[in-house]
Write a protein that holds these residues in place. Structure first.
Motif, short mmCIF file in Angstrom:
data_model
loop_
_atom_site.label_atom_id
_atom_site.label_comp_id
_atom_site.label_asym_id
_atom_site.label_seq_id
_atom_site.Cartn_x
_atom_site.Cartn_y
_atom_site.Cartn_z
N GLU A 162 0.84 -1.20 0.00
CA GLU A 162 0.00 0.00 0.00
C GLU A 162 0.88 1.25 0.00
O GLU A 162 1.97 1.26 0.57
CB GLU A 162 -0.95 -0.04 1.20
CG GLU A 162 -1.93 -1.22 1.06
CD GLU A 162 -2.72 -1.54 2.31
OE1 GLU A 162 -3.70 -2.31 2.19
OE2 GLU A 162 -2.37 -1.06 3.41
N TYR A 163 0.37 2.30 -0.62
CA TYR A 163 1.19 3.47 -0.93
C TYR A 163 0.55 4.74 -0.43
O TYR A 163 -0.68 4.86 -0.35
CB TYR A 163 1.40 3.57 -2.45
CG TYR A 163 2.06 2.36 -3.06
CD1 TYR A 163 3.45 2.33 -3.25
CD2 TYR A 163 1.33 1.25 -3.43
CE1 TYR A 163 4.06 1.22 -3.80
CE2 TYR A 163 1.94 0.13 -3.99
CZ TYR A 163 3.30 0.12 -4.17
OH TYR A 163 3.91 -0.98 -4.71
N TYR A 164 1.41 5.74 -0.14
CA TYR A 164 0.96 6.97 0.47
C TYR A 164 1.77 8.16 -0.03
O TYR A 164 2.90 8.01 -0.51
CB TYR A 164 1.08 6.89 2.00
CG TYR A 164 0.34 5.71 2.57
CD1 TYR A 164 -0.99 5.82 2.92
CD2 TYR A 164 0.96 4.46 2.71
CE1 TYR A 164 -1.69 4.73 3.43
CE2 TYR A 164 0.26 3.37 3.21
CZ TYR A 164 -1.07 3.51 3.57
OH TYR A 164 -1.76 2.44 4.04
N GLU A 165 1.17 9.34 0.14
CA GLU A 165 1.86 10.60 -0.14
C GLU A 165 1.87 11.43 1.13
O GLU A 165 0.81 11.75 1.68
CB GLU A 165 1.17 11.36 -1.27
CG GLU A 165 1.84 12.69 -1.57
CD GLU A 165 1.13 13.49 -2.66
OE1 GLU A 165 1.63 14.57 -3.01
OE2 GLU A 165 0.08 13.03 -3.16
N LEU A 166 3.05 11.80 1.61
CA LEU A 166 3.17 12.64 2.80
C LEU A 166 2.84 14.08 2.40
O LEU A 166 3.45 14.63 1.50
CB LEU A 166 4.60 12.57 3.35
CG LEU A 166 4.87 13.40 4.61
CD1 LEU A 166 4.09 12.84 5.80
CD2 LEU A 166 6.37 13.43 4.92
N VAL A 167 1.86 14.67 3.08
CA VAL A 167 1.43 16.03 2.73
C VAL A 167 1.63 17.02 3.87
O VAL A 167 1.49 18.22 3.67
CB VAL A 167 -0.05 16.04 2.28
CG1 VAL A 167 -0.21 15.22 1.00
CG2 VAL A 167 -0.98 15.53 3.38
N SER A 168 1.94 16.52 5.05
CA SER A 168 2.22 17.38 6.19
C SER A 168 3.19 16.68 7.12
O SER A 168 2.99 15.51 7.44
CB SER A 168 0.93 17.71 6.94
OG SER A 168 1.19 18.52 8.07
N GLY A 169 4.23 17.39 7.52
CA GLY A 169 5.22 16.80 8.41
C GLY A 169 6.56 16.59 7.71
O GLY A 169 6.68 16.80 6.51
#
Length: 297
Positions: free
Chosen positions: A271-278
């Motif tokens: 599963e994949y994600y995009e970091l948008v804060s931090g």
């Protein structure tokens, strides 16, 4: 707050079943490792299209009992993933499923889409301040594929994350807490296309009448948008079992599944994600392999 587990993950989803499709392997992985995994589901999914004929009577245009049924499906799915902390935003039935975009259900009183963001967000602020997650996972601004409740879940999650950290906001909801990292659900286009190619090449007989395309998969983006990749191979069976528990909405068959459109698609263990804060926990240009990378343990 010293009695809280060292790692705490919060996921915000629109309907029961969204969490298992998008994050089932991630949730099972972190739960098995002792992290606190908290799921907040915003509606009961009352407007979902029912797949099994024997459950057709639950539909909103008949008994309108699908929401209550899906509470049980969600509980069964969470048992498969090892997640004990699952909640409905404001309590079960506080906000009603809004249906697909453009339908009359969007504007009915109590529909999630027809609720002011700042009226819904405090319910999530209270959860955030209680469980104090370092990591939040939710949808992108389009909700992955444009469903009103997914878009609203994104808006409520992002607003609640902001308000939870404000010292002057609703101290009756708990002590302020700032979430270290916020991710949006994503999947790289190359992975989706390769998954469909494997299904076609396998030539397996399917119980479904057709095959979906990459454009039918929510959250598909260019590969360079992906910042985190969670290998859930060891938990793929648990993810499939959780999806199977949502039997009113999902039909699972081997390495693929279908929704009410009866178009089958791959079941992904990674599963994949995009970091948008931090702050990323790895150098620029590299992918994270742990959503907690860089957070204080």
């Amino acid at each position: 707050m010293t009695d809280l587990p060292a790692r705490r993950l919060l996921l915000v989803h629109a309907h029961p079943d969204d969490e298992s499709i998008n994050n089932g392997a991630t949730m099972a992985k972190y739960a098995s490792e002792g992290a606190q995994v908290t799921l907040v589901t915003c509606t009961l999914g009352e407007e979902g299209e029912v797949i099994p004929p024997e459950l057709a009577h639950l539909a909103p245009d008949r008994d309108d009992a699908l929401g209550e049924h899906r509470i049980g499906e969600l509980a069964a799915a969470m048992a498969e993933l090892g997640v004990s902390d699952h909640r409905f935003l404001g309590g079960p039935g506080r906000f009603r499923d809004s249906g697909m975009m453009g339908l009359a259900q969007n504007r009915r009183p109590g529909a999630f889409w027809n609720t002011e963001v700042d009226d819904a967000a405090p319910y999530l602020v209270e959860v955030i301040r209680q469980v104090r997650p370092q990591v939040l996972v939710t949808y992108d601004p389009n909700g992955g594929y444009g469903h009103p409740d997914h878009i609203q879940a994104h808006r409520v999650a992002m607003r609640a994350a902001e308000l939870a950290g404000e010292k002057a906001f609703r101290r009756d909801l708990g002590d302020p807490h700032t979430i270290a990292k916020i991710y949006w659900n994503r999947i790289p286009r190359s992975v989706v296309e390769a998954g469909f190619e494997r299904l076609r090449a396998a030539g397996q007989e399917s119980p479904f009448p057709g095959i979906a395309t990459a454009d039918d998969v929510p959250g598909v983006v260019a590969d360079d948008r992906i910042t985190a990749e969670i290998d859930g191979a060891a938990h793929a069976k648990a993810k499939a079992a959780a999806m199977r528990a949502h039997a009113s909405q999902i039909a699972v068959d081997g390495p693929f599944f279908a929704l009410s459109n009866e178009l089958y698609q791959p079941l992904f263990g990674t599963e994949y994600y995009e970091l948008v804060s931090g702050t990323p926990g790895v150098p620029a240009g590299q992918r994270e392999y742990d959503l907690f990378a860089g957070t204080e343990q």
